[in-house]
Write a protein that holds these residues in place. Structure first.
Motif, PDB file in Angstrom:
ATOM      1  N   LYS A   1       0.597  -1.286   0.029  1.00 34.22           N
ATOM      2  CA  LYS A   1       0.003  -0.180  -0.057  1.00 34.22           C
ATOM      3  C   LYS A   1       0.791   1.247  -0.523  1.00 34.22           C
ATOM      4  CE  LYS A   1      -4.208  -1.478   1.899  1.00 34.22           C
ATOM      5  NZ  LYS A   1      -4.516  -1.708   3.664  1.00 34.22           N
ATOM      6  N   PHE A   2       1.471   1.017   1.291  1.00 34.33           N
ATOM      7  CA  PHE A   2       2.874   2.507   1.229  1.00 34.33           C
ATOM      8  C   PHE A   2       2.939   2.674  -0.811  1.00 34.33           C
ATOM      9  CE2 PHE A   2       7.385   3.864   0.811  1.00 34.33           C
ATOM     10  CZ  PHE A   2       6.818   5.393   1.852  1.00 34.33           C
ATOM     11  N   PHE A   3       3.923   1.644  -1.451  1.00 31.68           N
ATOM     12  CA  PHE A   3       4.415   2.174  -3.066  1.00 31.68           C
ATOM     13  C   PHE A   3       2.780   2.322  -3.829  1.00 31.68           C
ATOM     14  CE2 PHE A   3       8.239   0.053  -0.824  1.00 31.68           C
ATOM     15  CZ  PHE A   3       9.121   0.931  -1.085  1.00 31.68           C
ATOM     16  N   GLN A   4       1.604   1.590  -3.333  1.00 26.36           N
ATOM     17  CA  GLN A   4       0.747   1.969  -4.292  1.00 26.36           C
ATOM     18  C   GLN A   4       0.363   3.755  -4.147  1.00 26.36           C
ATOM     19  OE1 GLN A   4      -2.073  -0.613  -3.112  1.00 26.36           O
ATOM     20  NE2 GLN A   4      -1.214  -2.577  -5.046  1.00 26.36           N
ATOM     21  N   LYS A   5       1.069   4.181  -3.169  1.00 33.11           N
ATOM     22  CA  LYS A   5      -0.220   5.397  -2.758  1.00 33.11           C
ATOM     23  C   LYS A   5       1.265   6.339  -3.318  1.00 33.11           C
ATOM     24  CE  LYS A   5      -2.338   5.086   1.616  1.00 33.11           C
ATOM     25  NZ  LYS A   5      -1.925   5.030   2.999  1.00 33.11           N
ATOM     26  N   LYS A   6       2.910   6.437  -2.738  1.00 36.71           N
ATOM     27  CA  LYS A   6       4.038   6.323  -3.687  1.00 36.71           C
ATOM     28  C   LYS A   6       3.116   6.433  -5.689  1.00 36.71           C
ATOM     29  CE  LYS A   6       5.922   8.000  -0.610  1.00 36.71           C
ATOM     30  NZ  LYS A   6       5.954   9.354  -0.238  1.00 36.71           N
ATOM     31  N   THR A   7       3.361   5.602  -5.746  1.00 36.09           N
ATOM     32  CA  THR A   7       3.492   5.724  -7.562  1.00 36.09           C
ATOM     33  C   THR A   7       1.803   6.444  -7.969  1.00 36.09           C
ATOM     34  OG1 THR A   7       4.084   3.329  -7.160  1.00 36.09           O
ATOM     35  CG2 THR A   7       2.727   3.737  -9.274  1.00 36.09           C
ATOM     36  N   GLN A   8       0.710   6.685  -7.418  1.00 31.88           N
ATOM     37  CA  GLN A   8      -0.156   6.729  -7.562  1.00 31.88           C
ATOM     38  C   GLN A   8      -0.144   8.369  -7.683  1.00 31.88           C
ATOM     39  OE1 GLN A   8      -3.823   6.188  -4.641  1.00 31.88           O
ATOM     40  NE2 GLN A   8      -5.155   6.234  -6.561  1.00 31.88           N
ATOM     41  N   THR A   9       0.177   8.760  -5.976  1.00 35.52           N
ATOM     42  CA  THR A   9       0.976  10.436  -6.394  1.00 35.52           C
ATOM     43  C   THR A   9       2.178  10.516  -7.697  1.00 35.52           C
ATOM     44  OG1 THR A   9       0.856  10.072  -4.023  1.00 35.52           O
ATOM     45  CG2 THR A   9       1.638  11.981  -4.445  1.00 35.52           C
ATOM     46  N   ILE A  10       2.438   9.820  -8.093  1.00 37.83           N
ATOM     47  CA  ILE A  10       3.447  10.234  -9.225  1.00 37.83           C
ATOM     48  C   ILE A  10       2.744  10.586 -10.118  1.00 37.83           C
ATOM     49  CG2 ILE A  10       5.044   9.575 -10.474  1.00 37.83           C
ATOM     50  CD1 ILE A  10       6.278   8.768  -8.071  1.00 37.83           C
ATOM     51  N   GLN A  11       2.072   9.231 -10.698  1.00 35.17           N
ATOM     52  CA  GLN A  11       0.954   9.569 -12.391  1.00 35.17           C
ATOM     53  C   GLN A  11      -0.205  10.830 -11.499  1.00 35.17           C
ATOM     54  OE1 GLN A  11      -1.405   5.422 -11.578  1.00 35.17           O
ATOM     55  NE2 GLN A  11       1.252   4.539 -12.734  1.00 35.17           N
ATOM     56  N   ASN A  12      -0.460  11.587 -10.476  1.00 39.46           N
ATOM     57  CA  ASN A  12      -1.475  12.462 -10.396  1.00 39.46           C
ATOM     58  C   ASN A  12      -0.101  13.381 -10.710  1.00 39.46           C
ATOM     59  OD1 ASN A  12      -3.653  10.480  -9.399  1.00 39.46           O
ATOM     60  ND2 ASN A  12      -3.672  11.062  -7.553  1.00 39.46           N
ATOM     61  N   LYS A  13       0.691  13.416 -10.473  1.00 37.63           N
ATOM     62  CA  LYS A  13       0.960  14.628 -10.811  1.00 37.63           C
ATOM     63  C   LYS A  13       1.481  15.079 -12.492  1.00 37.63           C
ATOM     64  CE  LYS A  13       3.229  15.762  -5.797  1.00 37.63           C
ATOM     65  NZ  LYS A  13       4.488  16.013  -5.444  1.00 37.63           N
ATOM     66  N   LYS A  14       1.720  13.911 -12.969  1.00 36.52           N
ATOM     67  CA  LYS A  14       1.659  13.601 -14.223  1.00 36.52           C
ATOM     68  C   LYS A  14       0.379  13.918 -14.706  1.00 36.52           C
ATOM     69  CE  LYS A  14       5.552  10.551 -14.538  1.00 36.52           C
ATOM     70  NZ  LYS A  14       5.682   8.822 -15.017  1.00 36.52           N
ATOM     71  N   ASN A  15      -0.642  13.698 -14.608  1.00 36.70           N
ATOM     72  CA  ASN A  15      -1.999  13.958 -15.593  1.00 36.70           C
ATOM     73  C   ASN A  15      -1.794  15.374 -15.145  1.00 36.70           C
ATOM     74  OD1 ASN A  15      -2.083  11.343 -15.590  1.00 36.70           O
ATOM     75  ND2 ASN A  15      -3.735  10.186 -13.912  1.00 36.70           N
ATOM     76  N   THR A  16      -1.461  15.988 -13.708  1.00 38.39           N
ATOM     77  CA  THR A  16      -1.818  17.182 -13.394  1.00 38.39           C
ATOM     78  C   THR A  16      -1.113  18.145 -14.099  1.00 38.39           C
ATOM     79  OG1 THR A  16      -2.417  16.845 -10.892  1.00 38.39           O
ATOM     80  CG2 THR A  16      -1.720  19.055 -11.475  1.00 38.39           C
ATOM     81  N   LEU A  17      -0.278  18.070 -14.756  1.00 40.17           N
ATOM     82  CA  LEU A  17       0.859  18.382 -15.472  1.00 40.17           C
ATOM     83  C   LEU A  17       0.678  18.375 -16.997  1.00 40.17           C
ATOM     84  CD1 LEU A  17       4.991  17.672 -14.057  1.00 40.17           C
ATOM     85  CD2 LEU A  17       3.675  19.846 -13.814  1.00 40.17           C
ATOM     86  N   LYS A  18       0.455  17.696 -17.209  1.00 37.31           N
ATOM     87  CA  LYS A  18      -0.579  17.496 -18.387  1.00 37.31           C
ATOM     88  C   LYS A  18      -1.768  18.388 -18.582  1.00 37.31           C
ATOM     89  CE  LYS A  18       0.893  12.642 -19.833  1.00 37.31           C
ATOM     90  NZ  LYS A  18      -0.270  11.105 -19.936  1.00 37.31           N
ATOM     91  N   GLN A  19      -2.913  18.514 -17.574  1.00 36.65           N
ATOM     92  CA  GLN A  19      -4.206  18.822 -17.467  1.00 36.65           C
ATOM     93  C   GLN A  19      -3.691  20.981 -17.519  1.00 36.65           C
ATOM     94  OE1 GLN A  19      -6.106  16.967 -14.555  1.00 36.65           O
ATOM     95  NE2 GLN A  19      -6.569  15.639 -16.523  1.00 36.65           N
ATOM     96  N   LYS A  20      -1.923  21.170 -17.199  1.00 38.30           N
ATOM     97  CA  LYS A  20      -1.917  22.122 -16.924  1.00 38.30           C
ATOM     98  C   LYS A  20      -2.301  23.163 -18.289  1.00 38.30           C
ATOM     99  CE  LYS A  20      -0.003  23.269 -12.263  1.00 38.30           C
ATOM    100  NZ  LYS A  20       0.857  23.570 -11.650  1.00 38.30           N
ATOM    101  N   LYS A  21      -2.180  22.636 -19.623  1.00 40.50           N
ATOM    102  CA  LYS A  21      -1.681  23.236 -20.238  1.00 40.50           C
ATOM    103  C   LYS A  21      -3.322  24.016 -20.883  1.00 40.50           C
ATOM    104  CE  LYS A  21       1.842  20.375 -22.588  1.00 40.50           C
ATOM    105  NZ  LYS A  21       2.286  19.269 -23.158  1.00 40.50           N
ATOM    106  N   THR A  22      -4.155  23.276 -20.805  1.00 37.71           N
ATOM    107  CA  THR A  22      -5.057  23.305 -21.368  1.00 37.71           C
ATOM    108  C   THR A  22      -6.714  23.657 -20.098  1.00 37.71           C
ATOM    109  OG1 THR A  22      -5.809  21.202 -20.546  1.00 37.71           O
ATOM    110  CG2 THR A  22      -5.113  22.154 -22.676  1.00 37.71           C
ATOM    111  N   HIS A  23      -5.788  23.686 -18.248  1.00 36.40           N
ATOM    112  CA  HIS A  23      -6.746  23.475 -17.649  1.00 36.40           C
ATOM    113  C   HIS A  23      -5.744  24.936 -16.508  1.00 36.40           C
ATOM    114  CE1 HIS A  23      -8.933  20.357 -19.340  1.00 36.40           C
ATOM    115  NE2 HIS A  23     -10.421  20.919 -18.913  1.00 36.40           N
ATOM    116  N   ARG A  24      -6.557  25.326 -15.041  1.00 35.27           N
ATOM    117  CA  ARG A  24      -6.317  25.689 -14.889  1.00 35.27           C
ATOM    118  C   ARG A  24      -6.765  25.293 -13.130  1.00 35.27           C
ATOM    119  NH1 ARG A  24      -3.208  30.686 -15.309  1.00 35.27           N
ATOM    120  NH2 ARG A  24      -3.726  31.777 -16.616  1.00 35.27           N
ATOM    121  N   PHE A  25      -5.850  25.176 -12.123  1.00 34.59           N
ATOM    122  CA  PHE A  25      -6.844  24.871 -10.464  1.00 34.59           C
ATOM    123  C   PHE A  25      -6.486  25.960  -9.710  1.00 34.59           C
ATOM    124  CE2 PHE A  25      -4.573  21.588 -13.767  1.00 34.59           C
ATOM    125  CZ  PHE A  25      -5.317  20.275 -13.426  1.00 34.59           C
TER     126      PHE A  25
END
Length: 141
Positions: free
Chosen positions: A83-107
């Protein structure tokens, strides 16, 4: 000779079936033992051999309750570890998705509850309604 095979058969009937901890001990013992041979390290070789000996002691143990408890403890530790490593992996994936979306969206964060809200860029001033608390606030997109 026939009595010998009957004796072995009785031992096997009374033995425990391999569980998750037994499989882990076998894999770890083999890997550590091979590393001991490859690097000519007697300590690693003995550690690998010891893991396999513990595996066989557990399998042929007659104390089934202790065998079960050891396996449950191992499974709890394994699940916490995964679970510890799944959370870390999920956090990294969320940050990658956020970086992709920053081109077209604001948060923005809701000033009331702190919920993150995503709005499309290039719409001027927009009234944003928080999906979680219903608070309305104005921001530039």
């Amino acid at each position: 000779m026939n009595k010998f095979f009957q004796w072995i058969g009785n031992i096997m009937k009374q033995s425990n079936r391999p569980d998750d901890l037994s499989r882990f001990l076998l894999k770890a013992g083999v890997i550590i033992g091979v590393l001991g041979v490859v690097f000519s390290n007697k300590l690693l070789l003995w550690l690998g051999f010891s893991a396999i000996i513990i595996l066989y002691i557990r399998i042929f143990s007659k104390d089934k309750q202790r065998y079960y408890q050891e396996n449950q403890t191992y499974l709890k530790f394994k699940n916490r570890f995964l679970k510890f490593f799944q959370k870390k992996t999920q956090t990294i994936q969320n940050k990658k998705n956020t970086l992709k979306q920053k081109k077209t969206h604001r948060f923005y964060k809701c000033p009331e509850c702190g919920q993150k809200v995503r709005i499309p860029k290039g719409r001027g001033k927009v009234t944003i309604t928080c999906p979680s608390c219903g608070n309305k606030f104005v921001k530039k997109s």
